[in-house]
Design a protein around this motif. Structure first.
Motif, PDB file in Angstrom:
ATOM      1  N   LYS A 121       0.828  -1.203   0.000  1.00 21.87           N
ATOM      2  CA  LYS A 121       0.000   0.000   0.000  1.00 21.87           C
ATOM      3  C   LYS A 121       0.866   1.259   0.000  1.00 21.87           C
ATOM      4  CE  LYS A 121      -3.827  -2.249   2.398  1.00 21.87           C
ATOM      5  NZ  LYS A 121      -4.614  -2.334   3.648  1.00 21.87           N
ATOM      6  N   ILE A 122       1.942   1.223   0.772  1.00 16.57           N
ATOM      7  CA  ILE A 122       2.862   2.367   0.815  1.00 16.57           C
ATOM      8  C   ILE A 122       3.524   2.572  -0.552  1.00 16.57           C
ATOM      9  CG2 ILE A 122       5.034   3.215   1.793  1.00 16.57           C
ATOM     10  CD1 ILE A 122       4.233   1.882   4.432  1.00 16.57           C
ATOM     11  N   LYS A 123       3.959   1.467  -1.169  1.00 11.11           N
ATOM     12  CA  LYS A 123       4.586   1.550  -2.487  1.00 11.11           C
ATOM     13  C   LYS A 123       3.616   2.105  -3.534  1.00 11.11           C
ATOM     14  CE  LYS A 123       8.114  -2.061  -2.046  1.00 11.11           C
ATOM     15  NZ  LYS A 123       8.597  -3.373  -2.563  1.00 11.11           N
ATOM     16  N   ALA A 124       2.359   1.670  -3.460  1.00 15.08           N
ATOM     17  CA  ALA A 124       1.352   2.148  -4.406  1.00 15.08           C
ATOM     18  C   ALA A 124       1.103   3.643  -4.226  1.00 15.08           C
ATOM     19  CB  ALA A 124       0.051   1.372  -4.225  1.00 15.08           C
ATOM     20  N   LEU A 125       1.067   4.083  -2.987  1.00 18.11           N
ATOM     21  CA  LEU A 125       0.855   5.498  -2.694  1.00 18.11           C
ATOM     22  C   LEU A 125       2.052   6.330  -3.158  1.00 18.11           C
ATOM     23  CD1 LEU A 125      -1.163   7.418  -1.432  1.00 18.11           C
ATOM     24  CD2 LEU A 125      -0.063   7.051   0.779  1.00 18.11           C
ATOM     25  N   GLN A 126       3.250   5.832  -2.919  1.00 20.95           N
ATOM     26  CA  GLN A 126       4.454   6.534  -3.377  1.00 20.95           C
ATOM     27  C   GLN A 126       4.503   6.611  -4.903  1.00 20.95           C
ATOM     28  OE1 GLN A 126       7.433   4.127  -1.422  1.00 20.95           O
ATOM     29  NE2 GLN A 126       7.525   5.468   0.370  1.00 20.95           N
ATOM     30  N   ALA A 127       4.051   5.548  -5.575  1.00 22.36           N
ATOM     31  CA  ALA A 127       4.020   5.541  -7.035  1.00 22.36           C
ATOM     32  C   ALA A 127       3.040   6.586  -7.562  1.00 22.36           C
ATOM     33  CB  ALA A 127       3.633   4.151  -7.540  1.00 22.36           C
ATOM     34  N   ALA A 128       1.912   6.725  -6.886  1.00 24.33           N
ATOM     35  CA  ALA A 128       0.926   7.731  -7.286  1.00 24.33           C
ATOM     36  C   ALA A 128       1.484   9.142  -7.130  1.00 24.33           C
ATOM     37  CB  ALA A 128      -0.343   7.568  -6.447  1.00 24.33           C
ATOM     38  N   LYS A 129       2.170   9.377  -6.032  1.00 31.53           N
ATOM     39  CA  LYS A 129       2.747  10.701  -5.794  1.00 31.53           C
ATOM     40  C   LYS A 129       3.824  11.019  -6.824  1.00 31.53           C
ATOM     41  CE  LYS A 129       4.966  13.567  -2.268  1.00 31.53           C
ATOM     42  NZ  LYS A 129       5.511  13.615  -0.887  1.00 31.53           N
ATOM     43  N   ALA A 130       4.681  10.034  -7.129  1.00 32.31           N
ATOM     44  CA  ALA A 130       5.747  10.243  -8.108  1.00 32.31           C
ATOM     45  C   ALA A 130       5.159  10.567  -9.482  1.00 32.31           C
ATOM     46  CB  ALA A 130       6.637   9.013  -8.177  1.00 32.31           C
ATOM     47  N   LYS A 131       4.101   9.860  -9.851  1.00 33.54           N
ATOM     48  CA  LYS A 131       3.450  10.116 -11.137  1.00 33.54           C
ATOM     49  C   LYS A 131       2.870  11.521 -11.188  1.00 33.54           C
ATOM     50  CE  LYS A 131       0.731   6.886 -12.734  1.00 33.54           C
ATOM     51  NZ  LYS A 131      -0.499   6.054 -12.931  1.00 33.54           N
ATOM     52  N   ALA A 132       2.185  11.890 -10.116  1.00 28.09           N
ATOM     53  CA  ALA A 132       1.584  13.227 -10.066  1.00 28.09           C
ATOM     54  C   ALA A 132       2.654  14.311 -10.141  1.00 28.09           C
ATOM     55  CB  ALA A 132       0.762  13.371  -8.783  1.00 28.09           C
ATOM     56  N   ALA A 133       3.784  14.079  -9.481  1.00 28.66           N
ATOM     57  CA  ALA A 133       4.857  15.076  -9.442  1.00 28.66           C
ATOM     58  C   ALA A 133       5.439  15.335 -10.827  1.00 28.66           C
ATOM     59  CB  ALA A 133       5.953  14.624  -8.482  1.00 28.66           C
ATOM     60  N   TYR A 134       5.777  14.280 -11.585  1.00 32.42           N
ATOM     61  CA  TYR A 134       6.403  14.531 -12.888  1.00 32.42           C
ATOM     62  C   TYR A 134       5.411  15.059 -13.915  1.00 32.42           C
ATOM     63  CZ  TYR A 134       4.925   9.906 -14.797  1.00 32.42           C
ATOM     64  OH  TYR A 134       4.220   8.822 -15.249  1.00 32.42           O
ATOM     65  N   LEU A 135       4.126  14.731 -13.761  1.00 28.97           N
ATOM     66  CA  LEU A 135       3.123  15.277 -14.667  1.00 28.97           C
ATOM     67  C   LEU A 135       2.919  16.776 -14.436  1.00 28.97           C
ATOM     68  CD1 LEU A 135       0.421  12.442 -14.660  1.00 28.97           C
ATOM     69  CD2 LEU A 135       1.998  13.038 -16.511  1.00 28.97           C
ATOM     70  N   VAL A 136       2.861  17.150 -13.164  1.00 27.92           N
ATOM     71  CA  VAL A 136       2.673  18.564 -12.820  1.00 27.92           C
ATOM     72  C   VAL A 136       3.907  19.383 -13.182  1.00 27.92           C
ATOM     73  CG1 VAL A 136       2.416  20.161 -10.886  1.00 27.92           C
ATOM     74  CG2 VAL A 136       0.960  18.137 -11.024  1.00 27.92           C
ATOM     75  N   GLU A 137       5.076  18.838 -12.874  1.00 25.87           N
ATOM     76  CA  GLU A 137       6.319  19.553 -13.175  1.00 25.87           C
ATOM     77  C   GLU A 137       6.524  19.714 -14.676  1.00 25.87           C
ATOM     78  OE1 GLU A 137       9.293  17.322 -11.161  1.00 25.87           O
ATOM     79  OE2 GLU A 137       8.608  17.927  -9.159  1.00 25.87           O
ATOM     80  N   ALA A 138       5.980  18.808 -15.470  1.00 20.54           N
ATOM     81  CA  ALA A 138       6.079  18.916 -16.924  1.00 20.54           C
ATOM     82  C   ALA A 138       5.348  20.143 -17.447  1.00 20.54           C
ATOM     83  CB  ALA A 138       5.514  17.656 -17.585  1.00 20.54           C
ATOM     84  N   LEU A 139       4.392  20.631 -16.658  1.00 17.94           N
ATOM     85  CA  LEU A 139       3.628  21.825 -17.027  1.00 17.94           C
ATOM     86  C   LEU A 139       4.149  23.075 -16.331  1.00 17.94           C
ATOM     87  CD1 LEU A 139       0.033  20.289 -16.905  1.00 17.94           C
ATOM     88  CD2 LEU A 139       1.466  20.683 -18.913  1.00 17.94           C
ATOM     89  N   GLY A 140       5.268  22.928 -15.625  1.00 22.03           N
ATOM     90  CA  GLY A 140       5.869  24.076 -14.960  1.00 22.03           C
ATOM     91  C   GLY A 140       5.262  24.417 -13.618  1.00 22.03           C
ATOM     92  N   ASP A 141       4.453  23.523 -13.075  1.00 19.96           N
ATOM     93  CA  ASP A 141       3.846  23.763 -11.767  1.00 19.96           C
ATOM     94  C   ASP A 141       4.519  22.887 -10.712  1.00 19.96           C
ATOM     95  OD1 ASP A 141       1.849  25.651 -12.585  1.00 19.96           O
ATOM     96  OD2 ASP A 141       0.747  23.979 -13.477  1.00 19.96           O
ATOM     97  N   LYS A 142       4.076  23.053  -9.478  1.00 25.72           N
ATOM     98  CA  LYS A 142       4.606  22.245  -8.382  1.00 25.72           C
ATOM     99  C   LYS A 142       3.477  21.466  -7.720  1.00 25.72           C
ATOM    100  CE  LYS A 142       8.614  25.138  -7.237  1.00 25.72           C
ATOM    101  NZ  LYS A 142       9.306  25.894  -6.163  1.00 25.72           N
ATOM    102  N   LEU A 143       3.837  20.292  -7.236  1.00 26.46           N
ATOM    103  CA  LEU A 143       2.848  19.447  -6.591  1.00 26.46           C
ATOM    104  C   LEU A 143       2.624  19.884  -5.151  1.00 26.46           C
ATOM    105  CD1 LEU A 143       1.135  16.869  -7.195  1.00 26.46           C
ATOM    106  CD2 LEU A 143       2.945  15.561  -6.058  1.00 26.46           C
ATOM    107  N   GLY A 144       1.352  20.005  -4.788  1.00 22.92           N
ATOM    108  CA  GLY A 144       1.007  20.370  -3.424  1.00 22.92           C
ATOM    109  C   GLY A 144       0.714  19.142  -2.570  1.00 22.92           C
ATOM    110  N   SER A 145      -0.001  19.332  -1.495  1.00 26.16           N
ATOM    111  CA  SER A 145      -0.316  18.235  -0.575  1.00 26.16           C
ATOM    112  C   SER A 145      -1.458  17.392  -1.125  1.00 26.16           C
ATOM    113  CB  SER A 145      -0.694  18.791   0.800  1.00 26.16           C
ATOM    114  OG  SER A 145      -1.816  19.657   0.684  1.00 26.16           O
ATOM    115  N   VAL A 146      -1.569  16.185  -0.599  1.00 23.18           N
ATOM    116  CA  VAL A 146      -2.621  15.279  -1.040  1.00 23.18           C
ATOM    117  C   VAL A 146      -3.966  15.727  -0.475  1.00 23.18           C
ATOM    118  CG1 VAL A 146      -2.319  13.701   0.910  1.00 23.18           C
ATOM    119  CG2 VAL A 146      -3.260  12.850  -1.257  1.00 23.18           C
ATOM    120  N   ILE A 147      -5.004  15.621  -1.294  1.00 27.56           N
ATOM    121  CA  ILE A 147      -6.343  16.034  -0.894  1.00 27.56           C
ATOM    122  C   ILE A 147      -7.221  14.823  -0.569  1.00 27.56           C
ATOM    123  CG2 ILE A 147      -8.453  17.196  -1.666  1.00 27.56           C
ATOM    124  CD1 ILE A 147      -6.698  18.973  -3.420  1.00 27.56           C
ATOM    125  N   ASP A 148      -7.040  13.766  -1.336  1.00 25.97           N
ATOM    126  CA  ASP A 148      -7.894  12.592  -1.143  1.00 25.97           C
ATOM    127  C   ASP A 148      -7.120  11.326  -1.508  1.00 25.97           C
ATOM    128  OD1 ASP A 148     -10.489  11.351  -0.576  1.00 25.97           O
ATOM    129  OD2 ASP A 148     -10.510  10.881  -2.713  1.00 25.97           O
TER     130      ASP A 148
END
Length: 234
Positions: free
Chosen positions: A154-181
């Motif tokens: 479960k921890i690995k899956a959550l970390q994978a989700a965060k990593a994916k969100a981070a590189y997608l957001v950074e690709a658009l020049g933004d920064k990833l914030g805190s988790v909402i849900d």
């Protein structure tokens, strides 16, 4: 007039409160997954022993105690504790009363054996008179470290989700914030084991099955977790 003003005020207040509840934050929704397969190391097997007549001669009966002693000896030889074998149901004790009423009664007894390796079970059951083994059947199985493994995945899956969100957001020049849900999706699979053993045949057919070996197809436990997440975009 006052009533109209009151209604208008209430409506305006409701619209204002509704507007305050609308989440205007920029968000990104992504999912991450992690999976693994493990071999069960806790296996419960039902064993049924039954008396039989040698050459169909009522005076040459193989007693249940003889079969039971063979089973206990095989378990000790395999290095298992006595606690590994238990009586499976209370009806196994009724044979003593029946034997007193009817000397020709063929007693049977059911047991539950706990092993960590099916090959060890084959050694154990192979040491028991095959004609006295009415049936064997896998009741259930598990993995001793299943809970810690679930947590790790479960921890690995959550970390994978965060990593994916981070590189997608950074690709658009933004920064990833805190988790909402965070929402967890459980895809655990405990496939029914297919256990084909000559011991599952009736004791009467043991002679015909002599020389055959057990075939085991014991599938692994598959654990898969998906974490659906929503992160804020800064």
């Amino acid at each position: 007039m006052k009533k109209l003003l009151t209604l208008a005020f209430v409506a305006l207040f409701s619209l204002s409160a509704l507007a305050q509840q609308v989440d205007l934050r920029k968000k990104i929704s992504v999912s991450g997954s992690a999976e693994t397969e493990v071999t069960p190391d806790i296996i419960y097997i039902a064993i049924s022993l039954k008396e039989y007549l040698k050459d169909n001669n009522s005076k040459k009966k193989v007693e249940i105690t003889t079969l039971e002693n063979q089973l206990y000896s095989a378990i000790q030889k395999a290095g298992l504790d006595k606690e590994s074998l238990t009586i499976n149901n209370l009806s196994s004790y009724s044979w003593a009363t029946e034997k007193k009423k009817n000397p020709d009664f063929l007693a049977s007894k059911q047991y539950r054996l706990k092993v960590s390796d099916l090959n060890k079970f084959n050694d154990i059951i192979g040491a028991v008179d095959p004609k006295g083994v009415a049936s064997t059947n896998i009741e259930s199985y598990d993995y001793s470290k299943i809970e810690s493994l679930k947590k790790e995945l479960k921890i690995k899956a959550l970390q994978a989700a965060k990593a994916k969100a981070a590189y997608l957001v950074e690709a658009l020049g933004d920064k990833l914030g805190s988790v909402i849900d965070i929402q967890e999706v459980n895809n655990e699979q405990y496939p029914q084991p297919m256990y084909r053993n000559v011991m599952m045949m009736k004791a009467e057919s043991a002679d015909a099955m002599a020389g055959n070996t057990a075939e085991i197809d014991f599938k692994k436990i598959k654990l898969n977790y998906i974490m659906n997440t929503v992160f804020e975009i800064k």
